[in-house]
Design a protein around this motif. Structure first.
Motif, mmCIF file in Angstrom:
data_model
loop_
_atom_site.group_PDB
_atom_site.id
_atom_site.type_symbol
_atom_site.label_atom_id
_atom_site.label_comp_id
_atom_site.label_asym_id
_atom_site.label_seq_id
_atom_site.Cartn_x
_atom_site.Cartn_y
_atom_site.Cartn_z
ATOM 1 N N VAL A 405 0.835 -1.201 0.000
ATOM 2 C CA VAL A 405 0.000 0.000 0.000
ATOM 3 C C VAL A 405 0.873 1.255 0.000
ATOM 4 C CG1 VAL A 405 -1.799 1.286 1.218
ATOM 5 C CG2 VAL A 405 -1.824 -1.206 1.270
ATOM 6 N N HIS A 406 0.484 2.209 -0.847
ATOM 7 C CA HIS A 406 1.145 3.513 -0.907
ATOM 8 C C HIS A 406 0.172 4.570 -0.375
ATOM 9 C CE1 HIS A 406 3.518 1.794 -4.595
ATOM 10 N NE2 HIS A 406 3.914 1.274 -3.436
ATOM 11 N N PHE A 407 0.657 5.424 0.494
ATOM 12 C CA PHE A 407 -0.179 6.462 1.101
ATOM 13 C C PHE A 407 0.241 7.827 0.547
ATOM 14 C CE2 PHE A 407 -0.078 2.946 4.042
ATOM 15 C CZ PHE A 407 -1.389 2.842 4.481
ATOM 16 N N CYS A 408 -0.690 8.495 -0.120
ATOM 17 C CA CYS A 408 -0.415 9.841 -0.626
ATOM 18 C C CYS A 408 -1.413 10.786 0.040
ATOM 19 C CB CYS A 408 -0.556 9.882 -2.146
ATOM 20 S SG CYS A 408 0.252 11.313 -2.889
ATOM 21 N N LEU A 409 -0.932 11.687 0.865
ATOM 22 C CA LEU A 409 -1.761 12.559 1.689
ATOM 23 C C LEU A 409 -1.525 14.009 1.299
ATOM 24 C CD1 LEU A 409 -0.747 10.859 5.063
ATOM 25 C CD2 LEU A 409 -2.558 10.135 3.491
ATOM 26 N N ALA A 410 -2.556 14.837 1.400
ATOM 27 C CA ALA A 410 -2.415 16.260 1.056
ATOM 28 C C ALA A 410 -3.095 17.111 2.115
ATOM 29 C CB ALA A 410 -3.014 16.539 -0.320
ATOM 30 N N ALA A 411 -2.490 18.251 2.416
ATOM 31 C CA ALA A 411 -3.042 19.146 3.435
ATOM 32 C C ALA A 411 -2.687 20.578 3.103
ATOM 33 C CB ALA A 411 -2.497 18.780 4.821
ATOM 34 N N ARG A 412 -3.510 21.490 3.592
ATOM 35 C CA ARG A 412 -3.220 22.918 3.439
ATOM 36 C C ARG A 412 -2.124 23.323 4.415
ATOM 37 N NH1 ARG A 412 -8.985 26.172 2.799
ATOM 38 N NH2 ARG A 412 -9.709 25.067 0.915
ATOM 39 N N ALA A 413 -1.125 23.976 3.888
ATOM 40 C CA ALA A 413 -0.018 24.413 4.733
ATOM 41 C C ALA A 413 -0.537 25.329 5.832
ATOM 42 C CB ALA A 413 1.028 25.136 3.884
ATOM 43 N N GLY A 414 -0.105 25.103 7.042
ATOM 44 C CA GLY A 414 -0.472 25.969 8.159
ATOM 45 C C GLY A 414 -1.732 25.550 8.877
ATOM 46 N N GLU A 415 -2.772 25.135 8.148
ATOM 47 C CA GLU A 415 -4.036 24.798 8.793
ATOM 48 C C GLU A 415 -3.945 23.495 9.578
ATOM 49 O OE1 GLU A 415 -7.763 25.456 6.823
ATOM 50 O OE2 GLU A 415 -6.830 26.763 5.342
ATOM 51 N N VAL A 416 -2.950 22.669 9.267
ATOM 52 C CA VAL A 416 -2.721 21.446 10.043
ATOM 53 C C VAL A 416 -2.468 21.797 11.507
ATOM 54 C CG1 VAL A 416 -1.033 19.600 10.416
ATOM 55 C CG2 VAL A 416 -1.927 20.018 8.130
ATOM 56 N N ASP A 417 -1.895 22.961 11.748
ATOM 57 C CA ASP A 417 -1.544 23.351 13.116
ATOM 58 C C ASP A 417 -2.763 23.585 13.993
ATOM 59 O OD1 ASP A 417 1.339 23.439 12.663
ATOM 60 O OD2 ASP A 417 0.896 25.135 11.379
ATOM 61 N N ASP A 418 -3.962 23.701 13.386
ATOM 62 C CA ASP A 418 -5.185 23.870 14.161
ATOM 63 C C ASP A 418 -5.832 22.542 14.520
ATOM 64 O OD1 ASP A 418 -4.973 26.623 14.100
ATOM 65 O OD2 ASP A 418 -6.218 26.846 12.314
ATOM 66 N N ASN A 419 -5.232 21.434 14.096
ATOM 67 C CA ASN A 419 -5.817 20.109 14.319
ATOM 68 C C ASN A 419 -4.815 19.232 15.066
ATOM 69 O OD1 ASN A 419 -6.737 17.402 14.050
ATOM 70 N ND2 ASN A 419 -7.864 17.917 12.196
ATOM 71 N N GLU A 420 -5.035 19.043 16.371
ATOM 72 C CA GLU A 420 -4.068 18.323 17.199
ATOM 73 C C GLU A 420 -3.911 16.867 16.775
ATOM 74 O OE1 GLU A 420 -4.500 18.655 21.386
ATOM 75 O OE2 GLU A 420 -4.626 20.831 21.381
ATOM 76 N N ALA A 421 -5.026 16.222 16.380
ATOM 77 C CA ALA A 421 -4.955 14.812 15.990
ATOM 78 C C ALA A 421 -4.070 14.634 14.758
ATOM 79 C CB ALA A 421 -6.356 14.270 15.714
ATOM 80 N N VAL A 422 -4.214 15.531 13.779
ATOM 81 C CA VAL A 422 -3.405 15.440 12.555
ATOM 82 C C VAL A 422 -1.954 15.800 12.864
ATOM 83 C CG1 VAL A 422 -3.082 16.334 10.215
ATOM 84 C CG2 VAL A 422 -5.381 15.895 11.075
ATOM 85 N N GLN A 423 -1.755 16.800 13.715
ATOM 86 C CA GLN A 423 -0.399 17.152 14.127
ATOM 87 C C GLN A 423 0.310 15.941 14.742
ATOM 88 O OE1 GLN A 423 -1.069 20.769 16.604
ATOM 89 N NE2 GLN A 423 0.772 21.488 15.626
ATOM 90 N N THR A 424 -0.397 15.244 15.631
ATOM 91 C CA THR A 424 0.179 14.064 16.278
ATOM 92 C C THR A 424 0.494 12.985 15.251
ATOM 93 O OG1 THR A 424 -1.077 14.546 18.298
ATOM 94 C CG2 THR A 424 -0.225 12.307 18.044
ATOM 95 N N LEU A 425 -0.412 12.781 14.316
ATOM 96 C CA LEU A 425 -0.202 11.775 13.269
ATOM 97 C C LEU A 425 1.049 12.085 12.464
ATOM 98 C CD1 LEU A 425 -1.203 9.425 11.380
ATOM 99 C CD2 LEU A 425 -2.426 11.208 10.109
ATOM 100 N N ILE A 426 1.169 13.322 12.012
ATOM 101 C CA ILE A 426 2.308 13.707 11.175
ATOM 102 C C ILE A 426 3.609 13.641 11.971
ATOM 103 C CG2 ILE A 426 3.330 15.625 9.886
ATOM 104 C CD1 ILE A 426 0.506 16.413 9.047
ATOM 105 N N SER A 427 3.561 14.092 13.222
ATOM 106 C CA SER A 427 4.765 14.015 14.064
ATOM 107 C C SER A 427 5.194 12.574 14.256
ATOM 108 C CB SER A 427 4.496 14.671 15.422
ATOM 109 O OG SER A 427 4.186 16.029 15.279
#
Length: 985
Positions: A405-427
């Motif tokens: 499986v290949h995972f290709c993810l996209a997000a708006r720069a900066g707005e990720v910082d308003d979402n703790e769950a996504v921040q934790t995932l990316i970290s």
């Protein structure tokens, strides 16, 4: 909100909370305490002050360090270094009439839309209320200014008409504003236009307010032609002709450029596991197009979806959409249908699925699909993904190899910082993810795209103005305007305005919904005739405003187009439209709980507090069933905000009890710093429910208190709450009465208090259940605990197993977890090691999903004892100590002590007994204290205060102790008597 520095526009941070902070500081020029700002925007953040510091650092970088004045306690903007438009408006607000006409015109020019448009932050209730209040205040001020300008231009009707139209646009539900437009049009000799305005006014009042205009409108329309145009049929707009002529070129424009980005993505997919590429960039920069282009290489071997901003509380929302949009293949058809049934909670589902089955189901789906080649998971707008979807994504990344499986993810720069769950995932991904910062197209790539769109045109101006942003470039090419005078926002707004009136109205209604837009509900909300609506949809598709989706839905071609349509609406009209949509969606909310999160959003945006609270209850309970405890807690928090806006009465009390129940059960077994506040809130609410003679709510509130007190280790208070719940239960109908009587019996048995009363309650519940033909979790559970107390472990195990099955059938995760705990403990005491390990393993998995708490470490300890793994047992005890569950600690240490005694290790047995006694003594657990002291006596040692012969005699037959404790006391008593007899005493 726009900011200029030395005359040049400044790009503000992408984070909406950071921009909201700037707007608040600009509009409130005074020192603000850091606590105030944290409560305003980061009330539920894990580290509110850290989030505030991060936002301030972004603002310092953007505006310059001298602009922010901050110390350890307060924050403010340097008023001497900036000029603020709202300050000029506020300065004129005292007495509008005293301002010159030129000054009023200058102030009116400062209004470029709603105050802080797009920054409502409806999840931050303090900020949202402040923002709405300021919008209303500035709206009233603008209305006064426009009204004054109309009066001052009474001798110039053409000039006055401009301001009158603006006044109607601000609030289309103000009849006097429509009348002034009609009067001015008649004064200018334009009766046909006056007729259109009158018809528009009638339509708005009839459709959106459900009332007829007053006689004042009829009086104003005396000179209007009798046959006013039918607005429903006005789908023709001369300006729209020819606008769609180039649509084929746009449809056929090939994907251009991004070679380096595609190379980086392929390298991420060609390396070691996991195969993850994360694309970040600004809106319109081409993230979605790049995801789509990558996806073409995988055919049907992909799952793709986009997170939706208004559905951030819908558990597994992005995965549900991915399944619904995926192509069915023969290889995985059965798994797809099973997962769809589970995620949509269909009543026809043949079995109840646990969250682990959901996770494993997706894993199996992707594994099977990968037999045909690597599978692509393409998830867009990651910045809006909720916690449960993040957890599933993390699980799949960790458990699937890069060649599968290949995972290709996209997000708006900066707005990720308003979402703790996504921040934790990316970290958590760290260096495992290939991060790709998507910037503008090169000049060569942009020119190639522009030529593909406008082959026979000089595109140099388009390329220069777009600055590499492909969406802006396409918009400029589509508009065919002079690029030096049109911004992206202006171009999108102009495109909406060039549509027919009916199409603009439909697009406005569609923009209320967000991403996926159900056509039938938009048509019903807009009140548009179905045939007119179909023509309008075709017009919007031809002009590339919307595109069709499966299952009777549509979506805007881009969020920026949706925003352009939405931002044209006045604040008043938005609220009314959100309210109508909320009521339409709520009709199926009970049968389809997935809709509840959307109903909550629309109700919140329209201040429909009672509907918002009802939706929060349904959505929160649905989240609990889906193991999405963090979402459940957040939904309850939102719902409680809305119940706080209701008048105190039975509905408010009932809704609040339900919402607090969601909060309590979503955090039960987890260290919860908010537990004391919940206790206080519930106690106050129970008192109000009693005053309203609401027996059901009193009993439910007392039950929730007992859960909280158990979590806090206050056993006496838990007993008292359980007893009060039992008293209230006698006023309930049969089924609720059975549940509460059995629940009260079960709580007393678990607490080891007032066993005779618990026995009576359990028998009463059992008898009533048999009379009424009822089967209830709590009845079987209490019967099982009563049998355990009496020493009949076989019957206890059977009853607990029955309760466990019932809890699993109705997806009651909390009770399922508790029953698994008892099943594992009883199996352990029966020396059924394999059975105990099986239950404990299931308990550990479930505890991980609903929150670690004490159950996870307890399951580890049970398995360690069963496997005689001393090292793991020591680690499990340390983990259990960290949860501070002294009752479980005392129990499991006593079990360990008894095992060591039977194994002949007296020293180790006494050590365990001594620790068990210490924990039991701290919380007043008489059962485990007596067990520990009796066991120590058997080994010739003492723990705690010396035990008298009378105490041993009492323990040997006391109904206040479990059969297990009575047995060890009898054995110790017999040993004591033998020793006494042997010594001739």
């Amino acid at each position: 909100m726009r900011v200029k520095l030395n005359g040049q526009a400044v790009d503000l941070p992408a984070s909406k909370k950071t921009r909201g902070l700037l707007g608040y500081l600009l509009s409130s020029p005074r020192p603000h305490s850091r606590s105030e700002l944290c409560d305003l925007l980061w009330e539920d953040a894990e580290d509110p002050r850290g989030a505030l510091r991060w936002s301030l650092s972004k603002l310092r970088t953007t505006l310059g360090p001298e602009t922010i004045l901050a110390n350890r306690n307060t924050v403010e903007l340097n008023a001497a270094a900036i000029d603020v438009d709202v300050a000029l408006i506020d300065a004129a607000s005292g007495d509008v009439e005293s301002n010159t006409t030129d000054k009023l015109l200058a102030i009116e020019m400062l209004y470029r839309g709603e105050f802080l448009n797009g920054l409502e932050l409806s999840d931050c209730y303090g900020f949202y209320e402040w923002c709405q209040s300021e919008r209303s205040r500035y709206g009233r001020l603008r209305a006064k200014i426009l009204d004054t300008l109309i009066s001052r231009h009474s001798d110039q009707p053409s000039a006055a008409l401009e301001y009158a139209h603006k006044l109607v646009g601000m609030n289309p539900f103000e009849e006097p504003a429509h009348i002034r437009v009609i009067e001015l049009l008649l004064a200018l000799g334009r009766p046909e236009d006056a007729a259109v305005q009158a018809a528009q006014c009638r339509k708005i009042f009839q459709l959106e307010l459900g009332v007829e205009p007053s006689q004042a409108l009829d009086q104003a329309c005396k000179a209007v032609p009798l046959h006013a145009p039918n607005l429903q049929t006005s789908c023709e707009n001369p300006q729209t002709k020819g606008d769609a002529s180039g649509s084929d070129a746009f449809d056929q424009a090939r994907f251009i450029g991004r070679e380096e980005e595609r190379r980086l993505i392929r390298s991420a997919f060609g390396g070691s596991s996991p195969a993850v590429a994360l694309i970040v960039g600004a809106p319109g920069i081409g993230k979605t197009a790049l995801l789509s282009e990558i996806g073409k290489e995988y055919g049907t071997r992909r799952l793709s979806a986009r997170a939706i901003e208004v559905e951030r509380s819908r558990p597994f929302g992005v995965w549900m959409d991915a399944l619904d949009q995926s192509a069915e293949t023969e290889v995985v058809s059965d798994i797809q249908h099973k997962l769809r049934d589970m995620l949509h909670a269909r009543s026809g589902s043949s079995e109840t699925l646990t969250e682990q089955q959901v996770f494993d189901g997706f894993r199996n789906l992707l594994t099977d699909l990968s037999q045909l080649g690597p599978v692509l998971i393409a998830l867009d707008d990651l910045q809006w993904m909720e916690a449960s979807s993040c957890a599933l994504l993390s699980y799949l990344i960790r458990h699937l190899s890069g060649d599968q499986v290949h995972f290709c993810l996209a997000a708006r720069a900066g707005e990720v910082d308003d979402n703790e769950a996504v921040q934790t995932l990316i970290s958590g991904l760290g260096s495992d993810a290939q991060r790709i910062a998507l910037t503008g197209l090169s000049e060569i790539e942009a020119s190639a795209l522009a030529h593909a769109l406008r082959p026979a045109t000089d595109v140099s101006g388009l390329v220069r103005e777009a600055q590499g942003n492909p969406f802006y470039l396409m918009e400029l090419a589509r508009a065919n305007n002079d690029p030096t005078t049109v911004s992206l926002q202006e171009s999108l707004s102009n495109r909406i305005e060039r549509l027919s009136q009916a199409a603009v109205s439909f697009a406005s209604w569609a923009s209320i919904f967000g991403r996926s837009i159900p056509i039938d509900i938009v048509i019903e909300a807009s009140g548009m005739d179905i045939h007119i609506a179909l023509d309008v949809i075709e017009e919007l598709e031809n002009h590339e405003v919307i595109r069709p989706l499966p299952a009777g839905s549509i979506e805007f071609i881009h969020d920026l187009v949706k925003d352009a349509a939405y931002e044209r609406l006045s604040n008043t009209r938005r609220r009314l439209m959100h309210g109508q949509v909320a009521e339409l969606l709520a009709m199926e909310m009970t049968a389809n709980p997935d809709r509840a999160a959307r109903v909550l959003h629309h109700s919140a945006m329209s201040d429909h507090h009672i509907l918002a609270a009802r939706a929060a209850v349904i959505a929160g309970q649905n989240a609990l069933r889906s193991f999405a405890n963090s979402e459940a807690s957040e939904l309850a928090r939102k719902g409680l905000f809305h119940t706080g806006k209701l008048n105190v009465g039975s509905e408010r009390i009932s809704l609040t009890v339900s919402l607090l129940g969601v909060q309590v059960l979503s955090s039960s077994g987890i260290s919860n710093s908010n537990a004391p506040n919940l206790v206080s809130d519930l106690s106050s609410l129970i008192s109000k429910a009693s005053q309203h003679a609401m027996a059901d709510e009193v009993a439910q509130g007392e039950y929730l208190l007992s859960v909280l007190f158990q979590d806090l280790g206050d056993l006496e208070a838990a007993v008292a709450a359980t007893t009060r719940a039992a008293d209230a239960a006698r006023r309930m109908d049969a089924q609720k009465k059975v549940r509460q009587l059995a629940n009260s019996a079960r709580c007393l048995l678990e607490l080891g208090r007032d066993i005779p009363k618990a026995t009576d309650l359990s028998h009463d519940a059992d008898q009533l259940a048999q009379q009424e033909g009822l089967s209830d979790i709590e009845v079987s559970w209490s019967r099982g605990l009563l049998a355990y107390w009496e020493g009949d472990l076989v019957r206890a195990a059977a009853e607990i197993e029955k309760a466990l099955e019932l809890a699993s059938d109705i997806e009651d995760r909390w009770r399922e977890c508790k029953c698994l705990t008892w099943a594992a403990m009883i199996a352990l005491e029966q020396n059924l090691t394999d059975t105990a390990i099986g239950y404990a393993t299931d308990l550990g998995k479930l505890a991980t999903k609903i929150g670690e708490g004490a159950m996870g470490p307890l399951s580890r300890a049970i398995i360690a004892i069963s496997q005689q793994n001393d090292q793991e047992f020591t680690a499990a005890i340390r983990a259990l100590e960290a949860t501070d569950d002294k009752s479980r600690l005392a129990y499991i240490l006593n079990i360990a002590a008894e095992r060591e005694r039977k194994n002949g290790d007296a020293s180790r047995a006494v050590d365990f007994a001594r620790k068990a006694y210490e924990f039991a003594n701290e919380i007043g657990n008489k059962n485990e204290k007596a067990f520990a002291q009796s066991l120590a006596l058997l080994l010739g040692e003492e723990v705690g205060n010396p035990v008298t012969p009378a105490e041993l005699d009492e323990w040997s037959s006391s109904s206040k102790l479990t059969a297990r404790a009575r047995q060890i006391a009898r054995t110790a008593n017999q040993s004591r008597r033998k020793m006494t007899k042997g010594k001739g005493l």
